[in-house]
Enzyme design. Structure first.
Site, PDB file in Angstrom:
ATOM      1  N   PRO A 150       4.641  -9.369   8.989  1.00 32.35           N
ATOM      2  CA  PRO A 150       4.648 -10.202   7.780  1.00 32.35           C
ATOM      3  C   PRO A 150       4.885 -11.689   8.026  1.00 32.35           C
ATOM      4  CG  PRO A 150       6.629  -8.839   7.881  1.00 32.35           C
ATOM      5  CD  PRO A 150       5.758  -8.412   9.008  1.00 32.35           C
ATOM      6  N   LYS A 178       0.118 -12.380   5.600  1.00 29.68           N
ATOM      7  CA  LYS A 178      -1.320 -12.125   5.506  1.00 29.68           C
ATOM      8  C   LYS A 178      -1.709 -10.733   4.994  1.00 29.68           C
ATOM      9  CE  LYS A 178      -2.774 -16.072   6.737  1.00 29.68           C
ATOM     10  NZ  LYS A 178      -2.521 -16.810   5.525  1.00 29.68           N
ATOM     11  N   TYR A 202      -2.394 -20.808   7.469  1.00 33.24           N
ATOM     12  CA  TYR A 202      -1.353 -20.350   6.535  1.00 33.24           C
ATOM     13  C   TYR A 202      -1.880 -20.284   5.097  1.00 33.24           C
ATOM     14  CZ  TYR A 202       3.410 -19.535   4.966  1.00 33.24           C
ATOM     15  OH  TYR A 202       4.539 -18.961   4.444  1.00 33.24           O
TER      16      TYR A 202
HETATM   17  C1  LIG Z   1       8.086  -2.856   3.844  1.00 31.00           C
HETATM   18  C2  LIG Z   1       6.877  -3.771   3.786  1.00 31.00           C
HETATM   19  C3  LIG Z   1       7.054  -5.146   3.599  1.00 31.00           C
HETATM   20  C4  LIG Z   1       5.965  -6.001   3.550  1.00 31.00           C
HETATM   21  N1  LIG Z   1       6.152  -7.344   3.390  1.00 31.00           N
HETATM   22  C5  LIG Z   1       5.075  -8.161   3.357  1.00 31.00           C
HETATM   23  C6  LIG Z   1       5.218  -9.557   3.202  1.00 31.00           C
HETATM   24  O1  LIG Z   1       6.328 -10.072   3.083  1.00 31.00           O
HETATM   25  N2  LIG Z   1       4.081 -10.324   3.171  1.00 31.00           N
HETATM   26  C7  LIG Z   1       2.810  -9.786   3.286  1.00 31.00           C
HETATM   27  O2  LIG Z   1       1.797 -10.487   3.223  1.00 31.00           O
HETATM   28  N3  LIG Z   1       2.666  -8.464   3.445  1.00 31.00           N
HETATM   29  C8  LIG Z   1       3.748  -7.658   3.470  1.00 31.00           C
HETATM   30  N4  LIG Z   1       3.568  -6.348   3.621  1.00 31.00           N
HETATM   31  C9  LIG Z   1       2.224  -5.876   3.719  1.00 31.00           C
HETATM   32  C10 LIG Z   1       1.577  -5.734   2.335  1.00 31.00           C
HETATM   33  O3  LIG Z   1       2.508  -5.208   1.437  1.00 31.00           O
HETATM   34  C11 LIG Z   1       0.381  -4.824   2.501  1.00 31.00           C
HETATM   35  O4  LIG Z   1      -0.516  -5.471   3.389  1.00 31.00           O
HETATM   36  C12 LIG Z   1      -0.327  -4.486   1.205  1.00 31.00           C
HETATM   37  O5  LIG Z   1       0.487  -3.650   0.427  1.00 31.00           O
HETATM   38  C13 LIG Z   1      -1.655  -3.813   1.501  1.00 31.00           C
HETATM   39  O6  LIG Z   1      -2.189  -3.279   0.329  1.00 31.00           O
HETATM   40  P1  LIG Z   1      -3.030  -1.943   0.390  1.00 31.00           P
HETATM   41  O7  LIG Z   1      -3.492  -1.705  -1.004  1.00 31.00           O
HETATM   42  O8  LIG Z   1      -4.019  -2.018   1.468  1.00 31.00           O
HETATM   43  O9  LIG Z   1      -2.017  -0.800   0.854  1.00 31.00           O
HETATM   44  P2  LIG Z   1      -0.696  -0.205   0.097  1.00 31.00           P
HETATM   45  O10 LIG Z   1      -0.033  -1.261  -0.699  1.00 31.00           O
HETATM   46  O11 LIG Z   1       0.042   0.497   1.158  1.00 31.00           O
HETATM   47  O12 LIG Z   1      -1.328   0.823  -0.914  1.00 31.00           O
HETATM   48  C14 LIG Z   1      -1.844   2.080  -0.503  1.00 31.00           C
HETATM   49  C15 LIG Z   1      -1.737   3.058  -1.669  1.00 31.00           C
HETATM   50  O13 LIG Z   1      -2.336   4.277  -1.281  1.00 31.00           O
HETATM   51  C16 LIG Z   1      -1.504   5.362  -1.697  1.00 31.00           C
HETATM   52  N5  LIG Z   1      -1.770   6.512  -0.847  1.00 31.00           N
HETATM   53  C17 LIG Z   1      -1.376   6.703   0.437  1.00 31.00           C
HETATM   54  N6  LIG Z   1      -1.798   7.883   0.892  1.00 31.00           N
HETATM   55  C18 LIG Z   1      -2.495   8.464  -0.123  1.00 31.00           C
HETATM   56  C19 LIG Z   1      -3.154   9.695  -0.259  1.00 31.00           C
HETATM   57  N7  LIG Z   1      -3.208  10.596   0.749  1.00 31.00           N
HETATM   58  N8  LIG Z   1      -3.748   9.981  -1.437  1.00 31.00           N
HETATM   59  C20 LIG Z   1      -3.713   9.092  -2.460  1.00 31.00           C
HETATM   60  N9  LIG Z   1      -3.073   7.909  -2.390  1.00 31.00           N
HETATM   61  C21 LIG Z   1      -2.477   7.594  -1.230  1.00 31.00           C
HETATM   62  C22 LIG Z   1      -0.092   4.815  -1.568  1.00 31.00           C
HETATM   63  O14 LIG Z   1       0.831   5.511  -2.368  1.00 31.00           O
HETATM   64  C23 LIG Z   1      -0.274   3.370  -2.018  1.00 31.00           C
HETATM   65  O15 LIG Z   1      -0.083   3.203  -3.407  1.00 31.00           O
HETATM   66  C24 LIG Z   1       4.651  -5.473   3.673  1.00 31.00           C
HETATM   67  C25 LIG Z   1       4.478  -4.099   3.856  1.00 31.00           C
HETATM   68  C26 LIG Z   1       5.573  -3.249   3.918  1.00 31.00           C
HETATM   69  C27 LIG Z   1       5.342  -1.762   4.126  1.00 31.00           C
END
Ligand SMILES: Cc1cc2nc3c(=O)[nH]c(=O)nc-3n(C[C@H](O)[C@H](O)[C@H](O)COP(=O)(O)OP(=O)(O)OC[C@H]3O[C@@H](n4cnc5c(N)ncnc54)[C@H](O)[C@@H]3O)c2cc1C
Length: 390
Positions: free
Chosen positions: A293, A297, A385
């Site tokens: 993080p 990004k 950034y």
């Molecule tokens: C603890 C933590 C802190 C973070 N802090 C930062 C930060 O400060 N800055 C930053 O830029 N990024 C941060 N990130 C990264 C950022 O949050 C993620 O890049 C972002 O959430 C990506 O979005 P996404 O929709 O790809 O995935 P996610 O937000 O992970 O969404 C995936 C979704 O799919 C669902 N899912 C999973 N498996 C299944 C399944 N088998 N069937 C149906 N649904 C399913 C999950 O429940 C979830 O709702 C952080 C991540 C974490 C884990």
């Protein structure tokens, strides 16, 4: 069996934004999410949006509240050797970033989705992407103990790092690249005013720290911690003491502490899966890549993937052309790898590594000193950034 054009697995930022973008292009879609809406909204994660991400939210009518409540930042601060140095990103790039929590982004996208009457199945268990190497892909799932199937033209895995989509690809069809860092981030959220109006990234001999925020009255602070640390070892008092020790004297004096409303430890990892398309299934967001993080990004990459993929699918349906979907993986990965590089570089420059006590620590300080005194280096940091162009 029901039918849709695009079945999206996962209702995080990638899935929700993709669903709304497709809807604005007249492409019907269903989202399947394993968790409840409250659970998804309760996950405290990212908080910094690039201008491009805010523009995409605007395109789907989900940016009004962000424009009202988000905090516009023109710079960041880098602190080392007990001194803070401000980087004026707007002077270097003409651009800004916005502080607006991932939970708020998710809430706004969920609200837009339900206002448009689009289908989202929450608490969908045992979701399985099927037959995506044929022209007739399907997704099966179980809801309230009853099995269902959706026939579709395409499946998009937006189901995060631990999701089922990437795991369903046969190992010979996928290549992964990974770096696991030898530390984690211990984060605290508190209902206290931020110590400074802009983010402060600190390189300190006790380890990295970051002062950030979610609003003018809610702060988010992080300290680098050991991968062996457990959350129950970190009382609020211990956290605030450790943070203060890593800040310069003036910042530490100004820090307003208070009870944590969330506290968690996140390991740091860089990960990329290639390609991001497998027949009629695509991956987007954390399902395909993870960045530490430090560069802020992760959420922004989920948004740029959704942007590229939605345009590719629009081209497929409106112009009967496969060029967009054929080029999606290469186009998305080109931006992904640049963000992976930037996040790795920020992480390497700011953290204490087990093997950089002497030589490595001096190199970090030399790099930081060069960075804050070189116009060219400031421009390079700033343009990465605020977000590279799409
Ligand atoms: C603890 C933590 C802190 C973070 N802090 C930062 C930060 O400060 N800055 C930053 O830029 N990024 C941060 N990130 C990264 C950022 O949050 C993620 O890049 C972002 O959430 C990506 O979005 P996404 O929709 O790809 O995935 P996610 O937000 O992970 O969404 C995936 C979704 O799919 C669902 N899912 C999973 N498996 C299944 C399944 N088998 N069937 C149906 N649904 C399913 C999950 O429940 C979830 O709702 C952080 C991540 C974490 C884990």
């Amino acid at each position: 069996m029901s039918r849709t054009k695009v079945a999206i697995i996962g209702a995080g930022p990638a899935g929700l934004l993709l669903g709304q973008l497709l809807h604005t292009y007249g492409i019907d879609n269903i989202i399947l999410e394993r968790q409840t809406p409250d659970y998804v909204l309760g996950r405290i994660r990212a908080g910094l949006l690039e201008e491009g991400t805010v523009t995409l939210l605007g395109e789907v009518g989900a940016a009004d509240r962000a424009h009202r409540e988000g905090l516009i930042h023109h710079g960041v601060e880098l602190a080392f050797g007990g001194v803070r140095h401000r980087i004026d990103m707007t002077a270097a790039t003409g651009k800004t970033v916005m502080i607006y929590g991932q939970t708020e982004v998710t809430f706004d996208l969920m609200t837009a989705r339900s206002a448009a009457g689009l289908a989202t199945v929450y608490q969908a268990a045992d979701v399985k992407p099927l037959d995506f190497d044929t022209d007739r892909p399907r997704v099966s799932y179980v809801k309230d103990g009853v099995g269902h199937e959706i026939a579709c033209d395409f499946i998009v895995g937006c189901d995060g790092f631990h999701g089922v989509s990437r795991a369903s690809v046969k190992p010979s069809a996928i290549r992964t690249f990974e770096r696991i860092y030898p530390f984690g981030w211990l984060g605290i959220l508190s209902e206290t005013p931020p110590v400074s109006p802009e983010l402060i990234y600190t390189n300190h001999e006790r380890g990295f720290s970051l002062c950030t925020m979610r609003s003018t009255h809610r702060s988010r602070y992080y300290v680098q911690c050991s991968l062996d640390d457990r959350i129950d070892q970190w009382s609020d008092d211990r956290f605030w003491d450790e943070l203060k020790r890593r800040l310069d004297e003036k910042t530490a004096d100004n820090l307003v502490t208070g009870p944590s409303i969330e506290k968690s430890i996140a390991p740091l990892r860089s990960f990329v899966a290639e390609p991001m398309r497998f027949g009629r299934m695509f991956l987007a967001g954390d399902a395909a890549h993870i960045v530490p993080p430090t560069g802020a990004k992760g959420l922004n990459l989920a948004a740029s993937d959704a942007h590229y993929l939605s345009l590719a699918l629009r081209e497929f349906y409106d112009e009967k052309s496969s060029a967009g979907i054929d080029g999606y993986s290469e186009k998305a990965l080109c931006r992904v790898w640049k963000a992976v590089r930037f996040s790795w570089w920020m992480t390497a420059m700011l953290h204490r590594f087990p093997d950089n006590e002497g030589f490595g620590a001096r190199l970090q300080l030399a790099e930081l000193d060069y960075l804050v005194s070189s116009k060219a280096a400031i421009a390079s940091l700033s343009e990465n950034y605020v977000g590279l162009p799409y």
